[in-house]
Motif scaffolding. Structure first.
Motif, short mmCIF file in Angstrom:
data_model
loop_
_atom_site.label_atom_id
_atom_site.label_comp_id
_atom_site.label_asym_id
_atom_site.label_seq_id
_atom_site.Cartn_x
_atom_site.Cartn_y
_atom_site.Cartn_z
N SER A 95 0.81 -1.22 0.00
CA SER A 95 0.00 0.00 0.00
C SER A 95 0.84 1.27 0.00
CB SER A 95 -0.94 0.00 1.21
OG SER A 95 -0.18 -0.08 2.40
N GLN A 97 3.75 4.10 -1.38
CA GLN A 97 4.03 4.74 -2.66
C GLN A 97 5.51 5.09 -2.75
OE1 GLN A 97 1.13 7.97 -2.96
NE2 GLN A 97 -0.02 6.66 -4.36
N TYR A 98 6.00 5.15 -4.00
CA TYR A 98 7.42 5.31 -4.27
C TYR A 98 7.62 6.33 -5.38
CZ TYR A 98 7.31 0.94 -1.75
OH TYR A 98 7.08 -0.02 -0.79
N ASP A 99 8.85 6.82 -5.48
CA ASP A 99 9.20 7.69 -6.59
C ASP A 99 9.31 6.87 -7.88
OD1 ASP A 99 9.67 10.28 -5.14
OD2 ASP A 99 11.09 9.00 -4.07
N ARG A 117 0.39 1.15 -10.80
CA ARG A 117 -0.13 2.49 -11.09
C ARG A 117 -0.43 3.29 -9.82
NH1 ARG A 117 -1.04 4.39 -15.82
NH2 ARG A 117 -1.18 2.45 -16.94
N ASN A 118 -0.97 2.66 -8.79
CA ASN A 118 -1.32 3.38 -7.56
C ASN A 118 -0.18 3.39 -6.53
OD1 ASN A 118 -1.40 0.67 -6.86
ND2 ASN A 118 -3.23 0.86 -5.61
N LYS A 119 1.01 2.97 -6.95
CA LYS A 119 2.15 2.91 -6.04
C LYS A 119 3.19 4.00 -6.33
CE LYS A 119 1.27 -1.93 -5.27
NZ LYS A 119 -0.09 -1.58 -5.03
N ILE A 120 2.84 4.94 -7.18
CA ILE A 120 3.77 6.01 -7.56
C ILE A 120 3.33 7.31 -6.90
CG2 ILE A 120 4.69 7.34 -9.50
CD1 ILE A 120 5.65 4.43 -9.47
N LYS A 121 4.27 7.96 -6.23
CA LYS A 121 3.99 9.24 -5.57
C LYS A 121 3.71 10.31 -6.62
CE LYS A 121 7.28 8.66 -1.78
NZ LYS A 121 8.49 9.26 -1.19
N SER A 122 2.93 11.31 -6.23
CA SER A 122 2.66 12.41 -7.16
C SER A 122 3.73 13.49 -7.08
CB SER A 122 1.27 13.00 -6.89
OG SER A 122 1.19 13.43 -5.55
N ASN A 130 8.38 10.76 -11.77
CA ASN A 130 8.22 9.43 -11.17
C ASN A 130 7.59 8.45 -12.16
OD1 ASN A 130 9.09 10.80 -8.94
ND2 ASN A 130 7.15 10.70 -7.83
#
Length: 177
Positions: A95, A97-99, A117-122, A130
């Motif tokens: 759950s 998030q990453y760069d 797709r939902n694991k990338i920071k904004s 990212n």
């Protein structure tokens, strides 16, 4: 005793695994404070070489095979590598998030993108926005055709970095997310 790479390939450990992993470093140098997920890290590639090269970056190495992570943890402890953590799980259960998410030949690009797709920071801190950085081989251009209209994709031939024959059909694929 734990077979994390093919015994037939052990003589090519540096060329096929270490150097291959370091191609990501040739393309991007992660800024301090970056967080990177190594999806399907296997025996620690590309995560361990990248963690050595980027001591200010946190690496989360994930694999669904526990015995592989046992090797990764042993290596990290032996070389006192303190910027990695490992988790025995499937990426769908993560759950955080990453760069960036990095990977080597885990799944086709459509599947990879659906998993991360939902694991990338904004918020962005690196030179590149990212996203996903995948080391791929073979017919990757065919694999990317369905994605080209929806995603910003950059494909870099690893022969731009290395002269060895092995890299002629190896690519770094970046997908901005």
């Amino acid at each position: 005793k734990i077979n994390v790479i093919s015994r037939k390939d052990i003589h090519n450990l540096y060329l096929h695994h270490v150097l291959h992993s370091m191609a990501i470093h040739k393309w991007i140098q992660f800024k301090g404070g970056s967080e990177v997920l190594d999806l399907g890290c296997g025996g620690g590639f590309p995560g361990i070489p990248l963690a050595i090269l980027h001591p200010g970056t946190s690496f989360h190495l994930v694999d669904s095979v526990a015995k592989k992570l046992k090797v990764v943890n042993h290596i990290a402890e032996a070389i006192q590598l303190d910027n990695i953590q490992t988790t025995h799980t499937r990426v769908e259960s993560i759950s955080l998030q990453y760069d960036f998410v990095v990977t080597r030949a885990v799944a086709n690009m459509s599947t990879l993108l659906s998993w991360i797709r939902n694991k990338i920071k904004s918020e962005q801190i690196n030179a590149f926005p990212n996203g996903l950085i995948a080391l791929k081989g073979g017919a990757v251009l065919d694999e990317l055709k369905p994605l080209r209209k929806k995603e910003y994709i950059e494909v870099v031939s690893l022969s731009a970095f290395y002269d060895e024959e092995f890299y002629r059909e190896k690519y770094l694929v970046y997908v901005q997310l």
